[in-house]
Scaffold this active site. Structure first.
Site, PDB file in Angstrom:
ATOM      1  N   GLU A   1      -4.538   8.174  -5.638  1.00 26.96           N
ATOM      2  CA  GLU A   1      -5.196   9.477  -5.530  1.00 26.96           C
ATOM      3  C   GLU A   1      -5.549  10.084  -6.873  1.00 26.96           C
ATOM      4  O   GLU A   1      -6.269  11.081  -6.925  1.00 26.96           O
ATOM      5  CB  GLU A   1      -4.332  10.460  -4.728  1.00 26.96           C
ATOM      6  CG  GLU A   1      -3.210  11.150  -5.497  1.00 26.96           C
ATOM      7  CD  GLU A   1      -1.940  10.325  -5.584  1.00 26.96           C
ATOM      8  OE1 GLU A   1      -0.881  10.894  -5.907  1.00 26.96           O
ATOM      9  OE2 GLU A   1      -2.010   9.111  -5.329  1.00 26.96           O
TER      10      GLU A   1
ATOM     11  N   CYS B   1      -0.473   5.422  -6.126  1.00 24.36           N
ATOM     12  CA  CYS B   1      -0.806   5.805  -4.743  1.00 24.36           C
ATOM     13  C   CYS B   1      -2.288   6.065  -4.547  1.00 24.36           C
ATOM     14  O   CYS B   1      -2.689   6.612  -3.519  1.00 24.36           O
ATOM     15  CB  CYS B   1       0.020   7.029  -4.337  1.00 24.36           C
ATOM     16  SG  CYS B   1       1.800   6.773  -4.489  1.00 24.36           S
TER      17      CYS B   1
ATOM     18  N   ASN C   1      -3.794   5.532  -9.825  1.00 27.10           N
ATOM     19  CA  ASN C   1      -2.344   5.456 -10.019  1.00 27.10           C
ATOM     20  C   ASN C   1      -1.713   4.594  -8.940  1.00 27.10           C
ATOM     21  O   ASN C   1      -2.406   3.897  -8.196  1.00 27.10           O
ATOM     22  CB  ASN C   1      -1.752   6.866  -9.993  1.00 27.10           C
ATOM     23  CG  ASN C   1      -1.918   7.511  -8.631  1.00 27.10           C
ATOM     24  OD1 ASN C   1      -2.978   7.395  -8.013  1.00 27.10           O
ATOM     25  ND2 ASN C   1      -0.881   8.193  -8.151  1.00 27.10           N
TER      26      ASN C   1
END
Length: 968
Positions: free
Chosen positions: A575, A573, A571
């Site tokens: 994670e 970020c 995604n």
């Protein structure tokens, strides 16, 4: 001129003031009288030189001249008249004596002031009169006297229970900044501004400032709700309940809150509100809530902190059997800061549009209709505050044949420009910038141009300055880099199955396509040296911060859901690692346990952590059913697989509470053991939910159903990658056989359970370090959308106080050295190690700690890498080490070139402001280089690029204000 008498009855000429008034300590206002300045100075001379000083023409002339100068200065400051505070006048007298070289007299004057201050305090304090004095202007324009008694009550309440804070100083200094007719907000601002300037002296002043801000919040919300014009902290024990009930009614009336909230037992919930928890906030945390989270109407915030937490708790308990009990349980976790939901959940839970999910992952098909449908989906998902990760690998490369038009494709890049501009145009409902990350596999023929998307040079039509990019790197490419072999780039239009393959299957098919290039069966390809492409990837990462380095094979080989699809990207970020396809948009729902809140007396409270984790998994599972889905593919995917992402924050705070330095084996072991506990209880909680509510639909065939837990899946990665290319610790301390038996017997409620998000914003709310990050700096000014905030490491301050080292010199040294203890000789080595800042912790420790966590996590973790004295070799070592240790993804590179590391000038402007770039002072050789995996494999001779002034040095603001808050 007018004439007055000195103490010996000698005439002294002074300048007559015009329309100046003086605020006395009691709040009374009197006419400005210059003769009192003359008297005070003359007394000071007498105290030093004896009684005859009063008759000296030298002293008389000096006193007259100084009095005139002070008076004229005040008249220039307020030519139309105004008010001065008595302390301000006395400060000017003291300054005039010092400037004249009369140090002894100035000292006598200071002692005179201190003596009188003690006398006033003994008599009951400076504020002797609780009755009104100065006038204040109310919101409706009416004027009334300032209630000094209430001001004092507010400040003393704000300081209650806090050590090393001085309420009297806040009151006195604030009164100096008040004027007749000041607004109520002006009074509150003066108090807050006074308190916040003292934060660098002692961290507890941030709590004082936050508590003073509460007065503004209470006055605004309570007046709007018709509860009261104003209220003290103590009053809220009585007012919170009616305010909460009125808030629910108003919110439903304004069509902002879900009408279902009115069906709760509001009496019971109102009784559960704990007004004392308002005192937990730091100033940054509370101001952030006020500016960006509280529900408002016509720019009036009518939501108070505990009301907000209860609103979120109610929103998450809507479908529970005993809604009130669960809402109170959820409220207890949120309001205590033991756990915090992600920003979308805090924004929208309990509202009429409850978009609570954090992240969305999509795969973009290779046709025009599909491409623009994906861009439309981006817009719809972004509108409701979701962070986006797009897999663009299926889209054919530049020069590929287009059957429908008999032409050639322009490749991926032009479409990414449209995605970039869409993210700018659809700015997450007007609350913040839209945020998207595009992923491309390293074998894609457009990868070289993709890598350069964030450059500031070149054709701007082929640049994306606002979106993020990430490399989706197969293991085979990393092996080719290690072994110094060639790498072949293909178009997915001629090699479409590579997109869905990973591990040994990918390697076999890739080599088959390579063989076709030698026989002429494949004509659209490009052959490069793997090391050359790797060098370019790292060079662009260093220069532009993008694309991030993420690894395809560990994400898939360790995925519990490999039976149901393929992980094609992460995604925004990095994670989340969930399957995507043309028919499924992956969705993840995030929240973070505050690890620092679960350390008691230097040890993790395992029982408390278990209780917290079990409740949070339930809250996250509830999000799936309550959530608003902007596109049907997202709803279908979320209901089918039910993934959640429970993470942690406050890791650095937890280390401080243990007395452990981040750059140590102890910290690595703590990362391992603490994440094992979270993983153990999270998996068990999801399994128990499956027993209560049923298994997720696609459970059968998953790794869970086979009794393969995240820690077990490492063996699959080792087998597919090869033992020579991975080294991961697999030790355990808990009874995992019990969990395996429970999971295979009961099933799992959620396909995925854990993911560690960045948490920058929600960490600010809770007043702890974000996610798994080391402390950025020990003293700095943070700038974000809510303003500027002095941030000081309270743990460090307390330790320095214990050693007798916290003083003005230490504060100024920290300012000069950008919040670093390392160059300060008088600081003991153990404290230097414990409070080493992000760029002073060698990146190998970040990677090692992350590797220990990763073995327990079924998804991934947002891992920022901080590298000081950066060079090509150091980048290469760090990122190869990340792959070698089995990490699934990395996030931002925070790099400082070697020439940026040492301080070069004394004059740095304001304390580490955002524009200064904020680099902690350390020497390039302050710590050992990161260790290279597997006998270095030639790493030491690789990438000898020069670090230096071209380094991308992040600012304090950038560190905490990333492109998206969805995961935070």
């Amino acid at each position: 001129m007018e004439t007055t008498l000195s103490p010996d009855k000698t005439a002294v000429n002074v300048t007559a003031p015009e329309r100046l008034r003086v605020i006395k300590r009691g709040g009374d206002v009197a006419a400005f009288d210059p003769s009192k300045i003359s008297v005070a100075m003359t007394k000071a001379f007498i105290a030093v030189e004896g009684d005859n000083a009063g008759t000296s023409s030298r002293i008389r002339d000096f006193v007259a001249q100084a009095t005139d100068q002070i008076t004229e200065a005040f008249q220039r400051r307020t030519p139309d008249g105004g008010t001065l505070h008595i302390e301000d006048i006395q400060d000017q007298v003291e300054l005039a004596l010092m400037r004249a070289g009369e140090q002894k007299v100035a000292r006598a004057y200071v002692l005179y002031r201190e003596e009188h201050a003690r006398a006033r305090q003994a008599a009951g304090g400076d504020i002797a009169k609780p009755h009104p004095t100065l006038n204040v202007t109310l919101a409706d324009g009416t004027v009334r006297p300032l209630d000094l008694g209430r001001v004092e009550t507010l400040v003393f309440d704000a300081c209650e229970g806090l050590s090393n804070v001085d309420p009297k100083k806040i009151v006195d200094d604030s009164l100096k900044n008040l004027y007749d007719g000041v607004s109520m907000d002006g009074v509150a601002t003066a108090l807050m501004m006074t308190a916040r300037t003292l934060v660098e002296k002692d961290p507890n002043y941030t709590y004082v400032t936050a508590r003073l801000l509460q007065d503004n919040l209470r006055r605004e919300a309570l007046f709007f709700l018709g509860i009261a014009d104003e209220a003290t902290f103590g009053d809220m024990a009585e007012f919170y309940k009616p305010a909460f009930q009125a808030y629910i009614a108003k919110g439903i009336e304004f069509e902002q809150l879900d009408p279902a909230l009115a069906e709760f037992d509001l009496e019971r919930l109102g009784d559960a509100l704990d007004h004392t928890r308002d005192n937990q906030f730091t100033y940054l945390g509370l101001q952030t809530l006020y500016d960006r989270y509280f529900i408002h109407r016509d720019d009036v915030r009518y939501e108070l902190p505990q009301v907000m937490f209860m609103r979120v708790a109610m929103g998450l308990a809507l479908n529970e059997d005993d809604r009130e009990a669960r809402a109170i349980e959820f409220y207890e976790l949120l309001s205590s800061f033991d756990y915090m939901a992600s920003t979308p959940t805090l924004f929208n839970a309990g509202t009429v549009r409850s978009q609570l999910s954090s992240c969305y992952l999509t795969t973009v098909p290779d046709n025009l209709d599909g491409i623009y449908s994906a861009i439309r989906d981006n817009a719809m998902l972004s509108k409701w505050a979701g962070g986006l990760g797009n897999d663009w690998t299926p889209v054919r490369a530049l020069g590929s044949y287009i059957k429908g038009t008999n032409g050639k494709s322009q490749g991926v890049v032009p479409f990414l420009k449209v995605v970039n501009d869409t993210a700018v145009a659809v700015n997450q409902g007007g609350k913040r910038k839209g945020a998207v990350c595009a992923y491309l596999e390293t074998w894609h023929l457009d990868v070289e141009e993709f890598i350069e998307l964030r450059k500031n040079t070149g054709d701007d039509r082929r640049r994306t300055h606002d979106m993020n990019t990430a490399n989706w790197v197969p293991d085979l490419f990393m092996k080719r880099v290690f072994d110094d072999k060639d790498w072949t780039l293909f178009s997915p239009s001629t090699c479409p199955d590579l997109h869905d393959l990973y591990g040994a299957a990918f390697e076999k098919r890739y080599e088959e396509y390579e063989a076709m290039t030698y026989t002429g069966q494949l004509k659209l390809f490009k052959r490069v040296k793997a090391k050359d492409l790797w060098r370019k990837m790292l060079s662009m990462l260093f220069e532009t911060g993008h694309p991030w380095i993420t690894f395809k094979d560990p994400c898939n080989l360790r995925s519990p859901q490999q039976h149901a699809g393929v992980v094609h990207s992460s995604n925004l970020c990095t994670e989340i690692t969930l399957n995507t396809s043309i028919d499924e948009i992956a969705v993840c729902n995030l929240g973070s346990v505050n690890l620092a809140q679960h350390v008691v007396d230097g040890e993790i409270d395992a029982d408390k952590l278990k209780k917290t984790v079990r409740t949070t998994v339930r809250m996250l599972d509830n999000v799936i059913d309550i959530n608003y889905y902007a596109v049907p593919q997202a709803r279908n995917s979320n209901f089918k697989h039910r993934p959640v992402g429970l993470g942690i924050m406050g890791f650095q705070d937890a280390l401080y509470k243990h007395g452990i330095a981040y750059a140590s084996e102890d910290a690595v072991n703590f990362a391992d053991r603490s994440m094992e506990l979270v993983s153990y209880h999270a998996i068990e909680a999801s399994s128990d939910l499956a027993a209560e509510r049923g298994k997720y639909q696609s459970y059968d065939g998953s790794l869970w159903s086979q009794g393969i837990l995240p820690v077990d899946s490492i063996e699959k990665l080792k087998a597919e990658r090869g033992a020579d290319y991975i080294e991961v610790d697999t030790s355990t301390t808990l009874d995992w056989d019990r969990i395996r038996d429970k999971v295979t017997g009961q099933g799992m409620r959620n396909s995925n359970v854990m993911a560690i998000a960045p948490t920058a914003t929600i960490s600010n709310i809770c007043g702890v370090s974000q996610s798994i990050e080391p402390t950025y700096q020990n003293l700095y000014v943070k700038s974000n959308l809510s303003g500027e905030f002095t941030v000081v490491n309270a743990y460090m301050v307390n330790d320095l106080k214990e050693r007798g080292l916290w003083d003005e010199v230490m504060i100024n040294d920290l300012k000069y050295y950008d919040g670093s203890l390392q160059p300060i000789d008088r600081v003991p080595e153990d404290l230097k190690a414990r409070y080493a800042t992000a760029f002073e912790v060698e990146p190998k420790w970040l990677v090692e700690a992350a590797a220990r966590r990763q073995k327990w996590i079924d998804q991934a973790q947002s891992l920022n890498l901080y590298i000081a004295g950066v060079s090509g070799k150091k980048l290469d070592v760090t990122y190869r080490m990340a792959w070698f240790r089995g990490l699934k993804t990395t996030y931002y590179l925070r790099a400082l070139g070697a020439t940026s590391v040492e301080k070069s000038t004394v004059d740095r402007g304001k304390l580490n402001a955002v524009s200064n770039g904020g680099a902690p002072a350390t020497k390039p050789d302050a710590a050992p280089q990161a260790e290279a995996p597997r006998e270095a494999r030639g790493i030491d001779d690789f990438l000898t690029g020069k670090g230096g002034s071209g380094s991308r040095a992040p600012s304090a603001g950038e560190i905490d204000e990333l492109g998206c808050e969805a995961c935070q």
